[in-house]
Design a protein around this motif. Structure first.
Motif: not given
Length: 107
Positions: A16-20, A23-27
Motif C-alpha cells: 500500500a505504501g509503495l502504491a501510494a 500514485g496508483v492502487s496496490a493492485r
C-alpha cells in the motif's frame, strides 16, 4: 517510486505504501511491476536490499546482523535467504569472496 526505494531500502515498505508513492492502487502497482519489470514489488524490494547489502559487505566490517538491519531485512536469516535466492551464496560467503582489502595495487 523505484528511486525512492533504491535511495532508502531500509524503510519499512508495504504494498500500500509503495502504491501510494507511485500514485496508483496496490493492485495496479502489481500489474505495472509484472508488465514492466517482470517481477513483483516484493521481489524488487528484496533485490534492492540485496544490492545495498552487497555494497556494505564489500566495503565494511559491520556484522551480518547490522548489515541486515541497515538495508531493511528484519534479521540476518531473512537476508541469508534473500542472498541465496538472488545470488546463490550466503552473505558470509559473499563477503569472503568479494570484500575489498582497501589496498590499491600499483600497475
Amino acid at each position: 517510486m523505484l528511486d525512492t526505494v533504491a535511495a532508502d531500502p531500509a524503510r519499512p515498505y508495504d504494498l500500500a505504501g509503495l502504491a501510494a508513492l507511485a500514485g496508483v492502487s496496490a493492485r495496479h502497482l502489481g500489474r505495472l511491476f509484472r508488465s514492466e519489470l517482470g517481477i513483483t514489488p516484493a521481489v524488487y524490494l528484496d533485490r534492492v536490499r540485496v544490492e545495498a547489502a552487497q555494497d556494505l559487505l564489500e566495503r565494511g566490517d559491520d556484522t551480518l546482523d547490522v548489515v541486515a538491519r541497515r538495508v531493511g531485512f528484519g534479521s540476518p536469516e531473512t537476508m541469508r535467504r534473500a542472498f541465496v535466492r538472488e545470488l546463490g551464496v550466503t552473505p558470509g560467503a559473499y563477503r569472503s569472496r568479494f570484500r575489498t582489502t582497501g589496498i590499491n595495487p600499483t600497475p
